[in-house]
Design a protein around this motif. Sequence first.
Motif, short mmCIF file in Angstrom:
data_model
loop_
_atom_site.label_atom_id
_atom_site.label_comp_id
_atom_site.label_asym_id
_atom_site.label_seq_id
_atom_site.Cartn_x
_atom_site.Cartn_y
_atom_site.Cartn_z
N LEU A 189 -6.08 1.79 0.99
CA LEU A 189 -5.52 0.43 0.12
C LEU A 189 -5.60 -0.79 1.17
CD1 LEU A 189 -5.31 -0.39 -2.15
CD2 LEU A 189 -2.74 1.26 -2.37
N ALA A 190 -4.60 -0.91 1.88
CA ALA A 190 -4.02 -1.85 3.25
C ALA A 190 -5.30 -2.39 3.59
CB ALA A 190 -3.08 -1.32 4.01
N GLN A 191 -6.64 -1.74 3.53
CA GLN A 191 -7.38 -2.64 4.15
C GLN A 191 -8.38 -3.48 2.47
OE1 GLN A 191 -9.96 0.41 5.76
NE2 GLN A 191 -12.20 -0.68 5.90
N ASP A 192 -7.97 -3.43 1.50
CA ASP A 192 -7.85 -4.27 0.84
C ASP A 192 -9.66 -3.73 -0.05
OD1 ASP A 192 -7.51 -6.00 -0.96
OD2 ASP A 192 -6.94 -7.73 -0.17
N LYS A 204 -5.54 -2.45 -9.80
CA LYS A 204 -5.84 -2.82 -8.74
C LYS A 204 -7.03 -3.01 -9.41
CE LYS A 204 -2.26 -3.41 -5.93
NZ LYS A 204 -1.82 -3.73 -5.45
N GLY A 205 -7.93 -3.37 -10.04
CA GLY A 205 -9.53 -2.45 -10.53
C GLY A 205 -10.17 -2.57 -8.68
N ALA A 257 0.89 -1.16 0.00
CA ALA A 257 0.17 0.41 -0.12
C ALA A 257 0.72 1.18 -0.33
CB ALA A 257 -0.57 0.04 1.27
N LEU A 258 1.69 0.99 0.71
CA LEU A 258 2.85 2.41 1.00
C LEU A 258 3.80 2.63 -0.66
CD1 LEU A 258 4.10 2.34 4.33
CD2 LEU A 258 3.62 3.84 3.40
N ALA A 259 3.97 1.32 -1.51
CA ALA A 259 4.79 1.64 -2.10
C ALA A 259 3.34 2.31 -3.52
CB ALA A 259 5.08 0.13 -2.14
N MET A 260 2.35 1.75 -3.49
CA MET A 260 1.58 1.85 -4.07
C MET A 260 0.98 3.86 -4.59
SD MET A 260 -0.32 0.01 -6.62
CE MET A 260 -1.83 1.08 -7.26
N SER A 306 -4.08 4.80 -11.03
CA SER A 306 -3.71 3.94 -10.51
C SER A 306 -4.14 2.16 -10.69
CB SER A 306 -1.79 4.11 -10.52
OG SER A 306 -2.23 4.15 -9.73
N LEU A 307 -4.98 2.63 -8.81
CA LEU A 307 -5.93 2.06 -8.26
C LEU A 307 -6.65 1.27 -9.50
CD1 LEU A 307 -6.39 3.99 -4.69
CD2 LEU A 307 -4.42 2.33 -5.48
N CYS A 308 -7.58 2.34 -9.73
CA CYS A 308 -8.42 1.76 -10.91
C CYS A 308 -7.95 0.52 -11.75
CB CYS A 308 -9.46 2.85 -11.69
SG CYS A 308 -10.18 3.64 -10.36
#
Lengths: 342, 408
Positions: free
Chosen positions: B163-166, B198-199, B132-135, B193-195
């Motif tokens: 994000l870490a909550q997945d 990571k979908g 998550a930190l890297a994202m 980029s999350l979209c």
Amino acid sequence: MTSETIHLQKRQTFWFIVILAVMAVTVALNIMIGSVSISFSDLSHIVSAHDTASTEGFIIWNIRMPRAIAAVLGGAFLSVAGLLLQVFFRNPIVSPFILGITHGATLMVSIVMLTGLTLGFSQISPYITTLASFVGAYAVLAIVLVIATRVKNGVTLLIVGLMMGYLCHAVTSMLLAFAEKEKIKGFVLWQLGSFSGFQWNEIQLMTIIGGLLLVLVYGLGKPLNAFLLGEDYASSMGVNIRLFRILILLCACALAGMITAVAGPVAFIGLAVPHMARLCFNTSDNRILVPGCVLLGGLITSLCDFIARMVFSPVELPISAITAFFGAPIVLSLLLKRKVSI
Amino acid sequence: MNQVNSSVNQTVLQVDHLSVGYKDKTVLRELSFQVEKGGFVSLLGPNGAGKTTLLRTLSRHLSPLYGTVLVDQADLKKLTQKELAKTMSVVLTEKVTPPFFRAWDFVAMGRYPHTGFMGKLTASDEKAVMEALAMVHAENLLFRDINTLSDGERQKILIARALAQDPAIILLDEPTMHLDLKHRMEVMTILQSLCREKGITVVASLHDVDIAAKISDKVALVKDSQIIAWGEPENVLSTDSVSALYDFKGASFNRYLGSIEIRGNGAGKPVFVVAGMSSAAILYRLLSKRGFSIITGILHENDLDFFVAESIGAENYSQPPMTSITTETIQKAKKRIAACTCVIDTGFPLGDLNHGNAELFKAALEMGSPLYTLRKDDYFSQPAPASGGCVFPCNSESQLVSLLEQQL
């Protein structure tokens, strides 16, 4: 597992050991030193032989030991209660008394001590004051809890507690205005708080109930940490806010109320110790801070009780005077130096 | 083929006839929309329109007054707190600064619904926190106390926690508020980029219409107790819809430029800008800023200059694309020049289609109107001016405008 984390854990372990050791020494001093000083060898003999017959034995078993243990328990409970409420309200100056429970206890005690309403007893015994203060503290607690289930945010609840306190205080001061002079002195002394006069059965009860509560609070460590981010984040992470709000308040008030009932209002511990623990253990992680507050609270309170008994011996100072007199500057300097807040 | 499509177009958030608000006040009513997996939805609208109220309802911080919200086909009402936490995470505007919290500790809080009773992090939890930190490109902040972070850095940490909550969905309330341009862009690219990678479905309330238009898959325009428009920004965001959304008076949005231009008040001295071939945008803005009333021409209607002139509210003479300038337009423009204090030449290349503009220069000089030019070659020196008008060559837009201010 990073080296930083390991370093922090080592530091925390170090402090746990140091605090525990100093607390053991303080408790021992509390038992040994007083108007009659008892050497360590005598003490170990009296304890191991369970000697209650001799004068020293009587003093140790019936006066000093209950008092020393009560101070540790009281400090532990008040500190944990303060920690819970500071986290819950996300406010650094919240202490167990903010919810009005002390004022409730004081009101009931004032009714008993000042009006001569003895509930059928021929004279005012310590039991009645204890009972009255217990009833007062928990009555206010019950009202606050009922309101807590209805209100949406913590600040409202904080104000509710404050107002409850003012209400109780108002009635108490009216009673004081009408009270007889000699009764007032007794009441004022009670208000200053003291760990003397604890009975073994009270200590047993406190240890069992308080111990269970502390275990429960330790179990709340994870949701408590989530509360640090505020209720909105906590609920989004899966915390059942209503349930934990009640649990936190219940534990905090029960712990603080129990001590207030027996020892009277002991100031400052609940406010200061959580801050000291945070600085000491360098964390806001409540899974560390709960045991940390238990130990540090116990240590600080027994130290204060020791000072209260010793500085102007044989005159005994009120414990609240010592806790505030030494505690306030310490907390102030710690806070200013590190610029911490909640 | 069908299978691929169904997985791509999976609906993760479905809102039906939803009304949101408080007991005594309905803030938004009759909302219905669907969000697909990996979609980026921007909620746009003025302050107080109800964007936050809608987000809080979607995150179940508020209960809906009416209607349903389906999260991954499941009724939002019926999810347990933990199930919800595993599906959806939030980034709120509330400032969160607990003491003694390192960025690592803060992001690790996001693992809450995944950890055990005492919240002990397993190796896989720690990996998720690092990812998550890297994202959010914040590995360097790992051991910084969050109270020492800048607003931009803190926002990245807040997103990393979410994000870490997945989750399948992240809801963000004004994630770019208080951020400088660098962090604003960085946060938006991270969300995008999350979209894409990571979908994750992102729903965010935003104030930057221009950035939202370029990044979102869907936008919702929130105003007057409803979503007044919903759909692809390319279809939904037009000059009129954005002006209506924000009640713009002194500004306008242009969908081709994807930006907002400040309208001049048009009260100053009228100047005629002979422009075209995308040469005038900077000059228009500068003139408008300095209070000149701009008249411009003759522009082709697919020219950048035309879009800017329209957005800025300049009176303009135009011509359909790929056509030569007609004599009729030239005549009209000439008449208009007569009423202007001066003529400005932006130095655009002259070709067959826009050669009519050369006639405007000639006319201006004949009328004795001063002509300011940004043209670098010796176009005006060769045929000597026929009459009283004089030519002022300038090197830059700002030099030109200060010269104008001195002389007019």
